[in-house]
Design an enzyme around this catalytic site. Structure first.
Site, mmCIF file in Angstrom:
data_model
loop_
_atom_site.group_PDB
_atom_site.id
_atom_site.type_symbol
_atom_site.label_atom_id
_atom_site.label_comp_id
_atom_site.label_asym_id
_atom_site.label_seq_id
_atom_site.Cartn_x
_atom_site.Cartn_y
_atom_site.Cartn_z
ATOM 1 N N THR A 168 5.552 23.105 13.368
ATOM 2 C CA THR A 168 6.524 22.099 12.944
ATOM 3 C C THR A 168 6.077 20.704 13.359
ATOM 4 O O THR A 168 6.219 19.740 12.605
ATOM 5 C CB THR A 168 7.903 22.409 13.539
ATOM 6 O OG1 THR A 168 8.333 23.691 13.097
ATOM 7 C CG2 THR A 168 8.936 21.368 13.117
ATOM 8 N N TYR A 169 5.512 20.598 14.565
ATOM 9 C CA TYR A 169 5.011 19.312 15.050
ATOM 10 C C TYR A 169 3.913 18.784 14.142
ATOM 11 O O TYR A 169 3.949 17.617 13.715
ATOM 12 C CB TYR A 169 4.498 19.479 16.476
ATOM 13 C CG TYR A 169 3.700 18.311 16.987
ATOM 14 C CD1 TYR A 169 4.320 17.122 17.366
ATOM 15 C CD2 TYR A 169 2.311 18.374 17.085
ATOM 16 C CE1 TYR A 169 3.588 16.039 17.833
ATOM 17 C CE2 TYR A 169 1.572 17.306 17.559
ATOM 18 C CZ TYR A 169 2.220 16.139 17.925
ATOM 19 O OH TYR A 169 1.485 15.073 18.380
ATOM 20 N N LEU A 170 2.920 19.606 13.840
ATOM 21 C CA LEU A 170 1.818 19.161 12.978
ATOM 22 C C LEU A 170 2.320 18.788 11.587
ATOM 23 O O LEU A 170 1.851 17.819 10.984
ATOM 24 C CB LEU A 170 0.754 20.253 12.879
ATOM 25 C CG LEU A 170 -0.042 20.550 14.155
ATOM 26 C CD1 LEU A 170 -1.003 21.706 13.921
ATOM 27 C CD2 LEU A 170 -0.799 19.313 14.638
#
Length: 222
Positions: A130-132
Site C-alpha cells: 500500500t505504501y509503494l
C-alpha cells in the site's frame, strides 16, 4: 528563498531546514503538533501548524503565500497502517500540489521512494505494498501537473549516518542505501537547480559529490 516543507518535523526535513537556514534561505515547516514547533525554530525554520489529513487546499495555500518552492517530505511513518499510507503519503502530497497551484508556487520537490509504483505488487507485506502504491500514485499525480516545475526524488534504503556528501543520482541507479543527511543535501541542491524540473531521479550513495551529481542531472556536465 522561502521554501515550505510538508512533514517539517521529519528527520530529512529538519536536516534540510538547517541547511537552508545556514545558507540564508527562509525555510518553513508544516507540522501537525504544536509541541514540535520548538524543534523547527532550533533548526532555523518557521513552524506552520496544520493537519494535512484534515486541511483543504485553500487552507494550505494560505501558508504558501510568498513561497518560492515546496517540498513534500511527509510520511505516515513505519508504524502506521495502510489507511494512513493513503491519507498522508498519497493524499497529502496531492493536496500540496493543489495548494501550490492555488498559491502560484511552481517549484515542487517530492520525496518519494525507490520502488514507488501505483501498481506495486508485494504480497508478502500488504502495508508495504500500500505504501509503494500510495507513493507511486502521488508521484503520478504530481508529474501530471503542467503548472508545476516538479522533481521527484526516490531515495534508496534510508540510513542514519552523518552523510558522506558522495552520491549517485540518476533515473535508474540500481538498489542501494543513502544517509538521510545526504538526501537533505541533495534536496537543498535541487532547489537551486531548475534544470532538474520534470525529472524522476533515484538516489543512493555513490562516488560523485552532490553538486556534481545535481549538475549532471540538470545537463550541466560540461
Amino acid at each position: 528563498m522561502r521554501t515550505v516543507i510538508a512533514g517539517g518535523h521529519g528527520q530529512i526535513a529538519l536536516a534540510l531546514e538547517r541547511l537552508l537556514a545556514a545558507r540564508g534561505d527562509r525555510p518553513a515547516g508544516i507540522i501537525r503538533r504544536p509541541e514540535q514547533a520548538q524543534d523547527l525554530v532550533a533548526a532555523g525554520a518557521e513552524p506552520l501548524v496544520l493537519d494535512l489529513e484534515a486541511a483543504t487546499a485553500p487552507q494550505l495555500a494560505a501558508l504558501l503565500d510568498g513561497a518560492d518552492a515546496v517540498v513534500f517530505a511527509a510520511g505516515a511513518g513505519p508504524g502506521s497502517g495502510a489507511d494512513r499510507k493513503n491519507t498522508v503519503d498519497r493524499d497529502a502530497a496531492v493536496l500540496l500540489a493543489d495548494a501550490a497551484e492555488l498559491a502560484g508556487v511552481r517549484r515542487y520537490l517530492m520525496v518519494s521512494s525507490m520502488g514507488a509504483d501505483a501498481h506495486a505488487h508485494h504480497p508478502a507485506d500488504a502495508v508495504f505494498e500500500t505504501y509503494l502504491r500510495a507513493k507511486g500514485a502521488a508521484d503520478d499525480a504530481v508529474r501530471a501537473r503542467t503548472t508545476l516545475d516538479w522533481t521527484v526524488l526516490r531515495p534508496g534504503r534510508l540510513t542514519d549516518g552523518p552523510g558522506t556528501g558522495l552520491v549517485r543520482l540518476a533515473p535508474d541507479t540500481g538498489r542501494g542505501s543513502v544517509d538521510r543527511a545526504d538526501v537533505a543535501a541533495v534536496l537543498a541542491a535541487l532547489l537551486r537547480e531548475p534544470g532538474t524540473a520534470g525529472q524522476t531521479l533515484e538516489l543512493i550513495a555513490g562516488n560523485a559529490t552532490i553538486d556534481e551529481a545535481v549538475a549532471v542531472a540538470a545537463g550541466h556536465d560540461g
